[in-house]
Write a protein that holds these residues in place. Structure first.
Motif, short mmCIF file in Angstrom:
data_model
loop_
_atom_site.label_atom_id
_atom_site.label_comp_id
_atom_site.label_asym_id
_atom_site.label_seq_id
_atom_site.Cartn_x
_atom_site.Cartn_y
_atom_site.Cartn_z
N HIS A 1 103.53 -28.81 66.75
CA HIS A 1 104.21 -27.74 66.03
C HIS A 1 105.38 -27.24 66.85
O HIS A 1 105.40 -27.33 68.06
CB HIS A 1 103.25 -26.59 65.74
CG HIS A 1 102.21 -26.96 64.74
ND1 HIS A 1 102.49 -27.04 63.40
CD2 HIS A 1 100.91 -27.29 64.87
CE1 HIS A 1 101.40 -27.39 62.76
NE2 HIS A 1 100.43 -27.54 63.64
N PHE A 2 106.37 -26.71 66.18
CA PHE A 2 107.54 -26.22 66.86
C PHE A 2 107.67 -24.73 66.63
O PHE A 2 107.05 -24.17 65.75
CB PHE A 2 108.79 -26.93 66.34
CG PHE A 2 109.13 -26.57 64.93
CD1 PHE A 2 110.06 -25.58 64.67
CD2 PHE A 2 108.51 -27.19 63.88
CE1 PHE A 2 110.36 -25.23 63.38
CE2 PHE A 2 108.81 -26.84 62.58
CZ PHE A 2 109.74 -25.86 62.34
N ARG A 3 108.47 -24.11 67.44
CA ARG A 3 108.80 -22.71 67.24
C ARG A 3 110.12 -22.66 66.49
O ARG A 3 111.02 -23.43 66.75
CB ARG A 3 108.90 -21.99 68.56
CG ARG A 3 107.54 -21.83 69.24
CD ARG A 3 107.65 -21.16 70.57
NE ARG A 3 108.36 -19.91 70.56
CZ ARG A 3 107.79 -18.71 70.34
NH1 ARG A 3 106.52 -18.64 70.09
NH2 ARG A 3 108.52 -17.61 70.39
N SER A 4 110.19 -21.76 65.55
CA SER A 4 111.42 -21.63 64.79
C SER A 4 112.55 -21.19 65.71
O SER A 4 112.32 -20.67 66.79
CB SER A 4 111.22 -20.63 63.67
OG SER A 4 110.70 -19.43 64.18
N ARG B 1 119.74 -23.47 55.77
CA ARG B 1 120.43 -24.52 56.52
C ARG B 1 119.52 -25.23 57.52
O ARG B 1 119.89 -26.26 58.07
CB ARG B 1 121.61 -23.91 57.27
CG ARG B 1 122.69 -23.44 56.31
CD ARG B 1 123.92 -23.08 57.03
NE ARG B 1 124.41 -24.29 57.68
CZ ARG B 1 125.46 -24.32 58.48
NH1 ARG B 1 126.13 -23.23 58.72
NH2 ARG B 1 125.84 -25.44 59.04
N TYR B 2 118.34 -24.68 57.78
CA TYR B 2 117.44 -25.26 58.77
C TYR B 2 116.84 -26.56 58.24
O TYR B 2 116.30 -26.61 57.14
CB TYR B 2 116.34 -24.25 59.12
CG TYR B 2 115.58 -24.61 60.35
CD1 TYR B 2 116.22 -24.70 61.58
CD2 TYR B 2 114.22 -24.86 60.30
CE1 TYR B 2 115.53 -25.03 62.72
CE2 TYR B 2 113.52 -25.19 61.44
CZ TYR B 2 114.18 -25.27 62.64
OH TYR B 2 113.49 -25.61 63.76
N VAL C 1 110.81 -26.10 50.80
CA VAL C 1 111.29 -25.33 49.65
C VAL C 1 110.58 -23.97 49.62
O VAL C 1 111.19 -22.95 49.28
CB VAL C 1 111.03 -26.11 48.34
CG1 VAL C 1 111.40 -25.28 47.13
CG2 VAL C 1 111.81 -27.41 48.35
N GLY C 2 109.32 -23.93 50.00
CA GLY C 2 108.58 -22.68 50.03
C GLY C 2 109.16 -21.70 51.03
O GLY C 2 109.28 -20.50 50.75
N ALA C 3 109.54 -22.18 52.20
CA ALA C 3 110.13 -21.30 53.22
C ALA C 3 111.48 -20.79 52.75
O ALA C 3 111.82 -19.62 52.96
CB ALA C 3 110.28 -22.05 54.54
N LYS C 4 112.26 -21.64 52.10
CA LYS C 4 113.56 -21.22 51.60
C LYS C 4 113.42 -20.17 50.51
O LYS C 4 114.19 -19.22 50.45
CB LYS C 4 114.33 -22.43 51.07
CG LYS C 4 114.75 -23.39 52.15
CD LYS C 4 115.42 -24.61 51.58
CE LYS C 4 115.80 -25.59 52.68
NZ LYS C 4 116.45 -26.79 52.15
N THR C 5 112.42 -20.33 49.67
CA THR C 5 112.17 -19.35 48.61
C THR C 5 111.68 -18.03 49.19
O THR C 5 112.10 -16.96 48.76
CB THR C 5 111.14 -19.91 47.61
OG1 THR C 5 111.61 -21.16 47.12
CG2 THR C 5 110.94 -18.96 46.45
#
Length: 111
Positions: free
Chosen positions: A2-5, A56-57, A62-66
């Motif tokens: 997993h990554f950190r945003s 832009r990430y 799609v869920g995160a963008k929403t």
């Protein structure tokens, strides 16, 4: 894995939530005009930054963008969604090994 945003997205999400909280507390209590004048544009800029940065990430679903479109808590919700994404891609892509060839490309080895 997993990554950190990205750090800038985390900062903007926190600024969005904190500025909204301060604005609402100000309106519900003393309603000082200078606080409203400062927190309104701060919240608006943080909100726009969160939305644009999330859209832009490259790892954003799609869920995160929403979720980023939700005013106030959308940045924090989007961050939570982003932390669930796996940076290495789907497991199906990883399961196929690849090898380099002479022309500089990597070719997948199929069973």
């Amino acid at each position: 894995m997993h990554f950190r945003s990205p750090r800038h997205l985390r900062i903007a999400a926190h600024a969005e939530l904190i500025s909204l909280t301060v604005m609402l507390a100000n309106v519900l209590t003393v309603h000082l005009r200078p606080i409203s004048s400062l927190m309104g544009p701060t919240h608006g800029c943080a909100y726009l930054f969160v939305v644009i940065a999330t859209w832009r990430y490259k790892h954003a679903s799609v869920g995160a963008k929403t979720l980023a479109l939700v005013p106030g808590a959308g940045g924090m919700l989007a961050l939570r969604q982003l932390e669930r994404v796996d940076t290495t891609g789907s497991p199906a892509e990883e399961a196929i090994p690849s090898r380099p060839c002479g022309d500089g490309h990597r070719h997948r080895l199929r069973p």
